[in-house]
Write an enzyme that holds these catalytic residues in place. Structure first.
Site: not given
Length: 309
Positions: A115-117
Site C-alpha cells: 500500500g502507498c502509506h
C-alpha cells in the site's frame, strides 16, 4: 519474444498508470480486453491464463475472486489491492527490505503489492527494528500526507469538480478511527508488536506523498546520533536504485517533491534527541504502479528499473 501481461481492472487509477508504464516497456506485450468484455468472466479468465504476469487492480473482494480464475501454474499474479498483503502463501512486494524479500519475489507466483502509506512507513520503520535501533514494542506514530489521486476515480472527480465544497481547499484528516486498511501490513511486515498510531491526511494536490515518523531517541534500544543513523540507513539501502537516504537540512519539504517518478527519498531530520524520518515518494509510483512494475521485472528476470524513472 516479449512476455505477455494482462491487467484485470485496467480502467481504474492504478490500472491506467500501469498501462502507461507498460506501453513504454520493451520487454512485455500488453494483452488488452475489449471494452464490452471487461466484465466477461470467460474472456478475463482466458487472458489471465494466457499471460506470464497478471496485475489485479480491483477492490479487495473482486481481487480474491479473480485469483480463482488463474489455473495456469506459470502465471504470476501481482495484486495491487489490500486483499493479500498479510495472507499466507503471498509474498510482500518490497524487494529493498532485505535479500530474502528480493529472492522471495523473484521466485513467487503470488505477490502482494504494498500500500502507498504502508510503503512510506515500512521503508523507515523496518530498518529501525531489524537493525536493533528500536525494540519491536517501540510506540510508533506516523502521519502521512497524500495527493488526492490516492482516493481513486471518485476522489479525483470530487477534487477536480468545477464546483466543490470549501473543505476541499484544506488538508483533510481521515482514518480517524485508527482502523486504516494499511495498518495490518505496517505491523505484519515490520514485525512490531502493535500498529502505529496513524494519521493520514489528503491534500489538494494530485500526486505525491510524505510519510513522517517522529522519534524520541531516549526510547531507542541502541543509542545512535543523527549522523550515525544517517550512515546506517544509507548503508542499509546502498545499491538500491529507487531508494535514497538524504542527509540535508531542507527547511521545507514538499510531499510532491518527486511526483511522476518511481523513487523514494528517505529524509532524516532533527537532532540527536528528537528526529523525524520522512519518506517522500509518488503515491502512484513507488506507492502503487511503479512498485508493481518493479516486482514484475524481478519475476521476469529483467533489470528491476526497466520501464521506470
Amino acid at each position: 519474444m516479449p512476455y505477455k501481461v494482462y491487467i484485470d481492472g485496467q480502467a481504474g487509477t492504478t490500472g491506467l498508470q500501469l498501462q502507461e508504464k507498460l506501453s513504454h516497456h520493451d520487454g512485455v506485450e500488453l494483452l488488452l480486453i475489449a471494452e464490452e468484455k471487461r466484465k466477461d468472466e470467460a474472456e478475463r479468465k482466458r487472458l489471465m491464463n494466457l499471460a506470464d504476469v497478471v496485475f489485479l487492480c480491483l477492490p479487495d473482494a473482486a481481487a480474491k475472486e479473480a485469483v480463482k480464475l488463474v489455473e495456469n501454474p506459470n502465471t504470476c499474479i501481482i495484486d495491487a489491492s489490500t486483499a493479500h498483503r498479510t495472507a499466507e502463501g503471498w509474498t510482500y512486494g518490497f524487494p529493498e527490505l532485505s535479500p530474502a524479500h528480493r529472492e522471495a519475489i523473484i521466485h513467487s507466483k503470488r505477490i502482494a503489492n504494498p500500500g502507498c502509506h504502508a510503503t512510506g512507513f515500512i521503508a523507515a520503520a523496518y530498518p529501525l527494528v531489524h537493525l536493533g535501533i528500536v525494540a519491536p514494542d517501540y510506540p510508533f506514530t506516523a502521519h502521512s500526507l497524500t495527493g488526492y489521486s490516492g482516493g481513486g476515480k471518485s476522489m479525483i472527480a470530487e477534487y477536480e469538480a468545477e464546483e466543490r465544497s470549501y473543505q476541499f481547499d484544506s488538508p483533510r484528516q481521515y482514518g480517524l478511527s485508527q482502523m486504516h486498511k494499511h495498518l495490518p501490513e505496517m505491523q505484519h511486515v515490520t514485525g512490531i508488536t502493535q500498529p502505529p498510531v496513524f494519521m493520514p491526511i489528503v491534500c489538494d494536490f494530485y500526486s505525491g506523498m510524505a510519510t513522517c515518523i517522529p522519534l524520541h531517541t531516549n526510547l531507542f534500544q541502541k543509542k545512535v546520533t543523527k549522523a550515525e543513523l544517517v550512515a546506517m540507513l544509507q548503508d542499509y539501502y546502498k545499491g538500491h536504485p529507487l531508494i535514497s537516504v538524504e542527509d540535508t537540512d531542507v527547511g521545507f519539504l514538499a510531499a510532491n517533491e518527486i511526483r511522476n517518478t518511481n523513487k523514494l527519498k528517505l529524509y532524516i531530520e532533527g537532532n540527536d534527541e528528537r528526529m523525524t524520518l520522512i519518506s517522500v515518494f509518488d503515491n502512484l509510483g513507488k506507492g502503487a504502479s511503479g512498485a508493481a512494475v518493479q516486482n514484475m521485472n524481478l519475476v521476469l528476470g529483467l533489470p528491476e528499473t526497466t520501464g521506470l524513472i
